[in-house]
Every structure is written in C-alpha cells, then in structure tokens.
Design an enzyme around this catalytic site. Structure first.
Site, short mmCIF file in Angstrom:
data_model
loop_
_atom_site.label_atom_id
_atom_site.label_comp_id
_atom_site.label_asym_id
_atom_site.label_seq_id
_atom_site.Cartn_x
_atom_site.Cartn_y
_atom_site.Cartn_z
N LYS A 1 0.82 -1.22 0.00
CA LYS A 1 0.00 0.00 0.00
C LYS A 1 0.85 1.27 0.00
CE LYS A 1 -2.06 -0.70 3.95
NZ LYS A 1 -1.35 -1.92 4.42
N ARG B 1 12.40 -1.71 10.40
CA ARG B 1 11.40 -1.16 11.32
C ARG B 1 11.22 -2.12 12.49
NH1 ARG B 1 6.05 0.68 8.07
NH2 ARG B 1 5.05 -0.36 9.80
N ARG C 1 0.59 -8.18 13.78
CA ARG C 1 -0.03 -7.18 12.89
C ARG C 1 -1.00 -7.86 11.91
NH1 ARG C 1 4.92 -4.58 10.38
NH2 ARG C 1 3.52 -3.14 9.31
N ARG D 1 12.21 -5.48 4.06
CA ARG D 1 11.97 -4.03 4.01
C ARG D 1 13.01 -3.30 4.85
NH1 ARG D 1 6.10 -1.52 4.93
NH2 ARG D 1 6.22 -2.33 7.05
N ARG E 1 -8.65 1.82 9.85
CA ARG E 1 -8.28 0.44 10.18
C ARG E 1 -9.33 -0.24 11.04
NH1 ARG E 1 -2.32 1.29 9.47
NH2 ARG E 1 -1.30 -0.69 9.67
P1 AMP Z 1 1.67 1.17 9.00
O1 AMP Z 1 2.88 1.96 8.63
O2 AMP Z 1 0.44 1.62 8.27
O3 AMP Z 1 1.90 -0.32 8.89
O4 AMP Z 1 1.38 1.47 10.55
C1 AMP Z 1 2.32 1.15 11.54
C2 AMP Z 1 1.64 1.13 12.90
O5 AMP Z 1 1.10 2.42 13.21
C3 AMP Z 1 0.46 0.18 13.02
O6 AMP Z 1 0.86 -1.16 13.29
C4 AMP Z 1 -0.31 0.81 14.18
O7 AMP Z 1 0.31 0.54 15.42
C5 AMP Z 1 -0.14 2.30 13.90
N1 AMP Z 1 -1.23 2.82 13.01
C6 AMP Z 1 -1.08 3.32 11.75
N2 AMP Z 1 -2.27 3.70 11.25
C7 AMP Z 1 -3.19 3.42 12.20
C8 AMP Z 1 -4.60 3.54 12.28
N3 AMP Z 1 -5.34 4.02 11.27
N4 AMP Z 1 -5.20 3.15 13.44
C9 AMP Z 1 -4.50 2.66 14.48
N5 AMP Z 1 -3.17 2.50 14.46
C10 AMP Z 1 -2.51 2.87 13.33
#
Ligand code: AMP
Length: 217
Positions: free
Chosen positions: A19, A164, A175, A131, A92
């Site tokens: 994404k 990360r 996740r 990554r 989410r």
């Molecule tokens: P991502 O980079 O989108 O994989 O997000 C990394 C982490 O940020 C996730 O595993 C959550 O802990 C937090 N996070 C990002 N976006 C959201 C969201 N919309 N709602 C809740 N937590 C989020």
C-alpha cells in the site's frame, strides 16, 4: 480542506501488501496528497511529541493506536489538504471508517474508491523481512524488489537504513492478526457501499502499479 470539494481514495489491505509504496508512486503520478497514518505516527515518535509518546508503545507491539487519537489526527491532516488524497493505513477499524464518513461529509468531500490490495501471507512475511527504511527521511526500500543503489544506504539522504521495529517476525504475526480481527471488516463495509475494488498485490511492483492505476482512472 477549503474551496472546491475534493475527493480521494483509500488503500486498504494487510501490512506488507504494498500500500505505502504504491500510494507514494501513484500520488505523485496523479498529483494527489498521500496521507499515511503510519508515517505520521513514526514522525511523531521520532520527534517525541505527545502523540508520539502515546503511540510508540502500541506500534512496537503491533497493536492499533486508539481510534479517538487517530480520528483527531486525520481530521487535522485532512483540513490542510487542498487537492485529492490517498489515505494509506487509515481507516483500520469500522469506528474509524464511520468517523471518516462524518468528517468528509462535514467538509463536502467525497470518497471515490477504496482499493483493496491483497497478498498472500508468505509474500507479506517475505516482503516485510526484506523491508528497510531510512530513519532520517522515511524513504522505504526492499532489498530484493526495490533496493537502494548502495548497500543499505538511503539514496535520498545518505543515512544508514534500518529494519522497522514492527517488521520483526513476532510483531508481523501480531499485525496480521490485528488486520484480520479489526481491519478486514472494512472490506464488507465498503463493499456494501459499492465502492470497493480489489487488486492483486502479489508479484512485481510495476505490475501491481499498473493494476491499481487501471482501477483508479
Ligand atoms: P503502518 O505503517 O500503516 O503499517 O502502521 C504502523 C503502525 O502504526 C500500526 O501497526 C499501528 O500501530 C499504527 N497505526 C497506523 N495507522 C493506524 C490507524 N489508522 N489506526 C491505528 N493505528 C494505526
């Protein structure tokens, strides 16, 4: 948001489906703003802001940051947007999706399409283990499919790339569970509204890019 009504897209899908990478390329190509909540949170953690301090613990564990915090964060971000947008990583949960509907309605903005980018678990696990991210400028690489020019050094700013915290195998597992428990319900939510379009996220970055672009335009 102000002036003419604006419209946007959501990129939905499991972590590691591509994404973020695709949103970055496509936003540039179509002149849209990319709003990636994960990126915003990581920056807040780096800058040790109040939000960053709260979010850090949830993120490390692979859990979701509470909805209320996310909703106010996105509201504030959307307000500044003057062009169309791609939301990456938000919503989410169903509660976030409902909050977004309300926000967009208040602003006279519209959700055009939700693009579901899906990939097999093994593809996701492989991708996330390869990554690397730049801790300074946030650029994202994959050692196999999108490598930096010089060994684990950021092309953009020359910093040493890192893995990360939440890309470690145990956290990736959590996740994926959280995606299934909380985020997958959005597939039905948006399908019922007739705006969900599915794209196969397996395979080559360029092929996935073309598939998404075809659905979006
Ligand atoms: P991502 O980079 O989108 O994989 O997000 C990394 C982490 O940020 C996730 O595993 C959550 O802990 C937090 N996070 C990002 N976006 C959201 C969201 N919309 N709602 C809740 N937590 C989020």
């Amino acid at each position: 948001m102000s002036g003419a009504p604006i419209s946007g897209f959501i990129f939905l899908g499991p972590p590691g489906a591509g994404k973020g990478t695709q949103a970055e390329i496509i936003a540039k190509k179509l002149g849209l703003a990319k709003i990636a909540t994960g990126d915003i949170l990581r920056e807040a953690v780096r800058n040790k802001t109040r939000l960053g301090k709260i979010a850090e613990d949830y993120m490390k564990r692979g859990e979701l940051v509470p909805d209320d915090l996310m909703l106010s964060l996105v509201k504030e971000t959307l307000r500044k947007i003057k062009v169309g947008f791609i939301l990456d990583g938000f919503p989410r949960t169903v509660r976030q999706a409902e909050g977004l509907q309300k926000m967009l309605k208040e602003e006279g903005a519209e959700l055009k399409k939700v693009i579901l980018i899906d990939a097999q678990d093994q593809v996701i696990i492989d991708r996330l283990s390869k990554r690397r991210v730049c801790p300074k400028c946030g650029a994202v690489y994959n050692l196999i499919t999108n490598p930096p020019k010089n060994d684990e050094i950021c092309d953009r700013c020359g910093s040493e790339l890192v893995t990360r915290d939440d890309d470690r195998p145990e956290t990736v597992k959590r996740r994926l569970e959280v995606y299934r428990e909380k985020t997958q319900a959005l597939i039905k939510y948006y399908n019922d509204k007739g705006i969900l379009f599915e794209v196969d996220g397996n395979g080559d970055l360029n092929k996935v890019f073309e598939r998404i672009l075809e659905v979006m335009t």
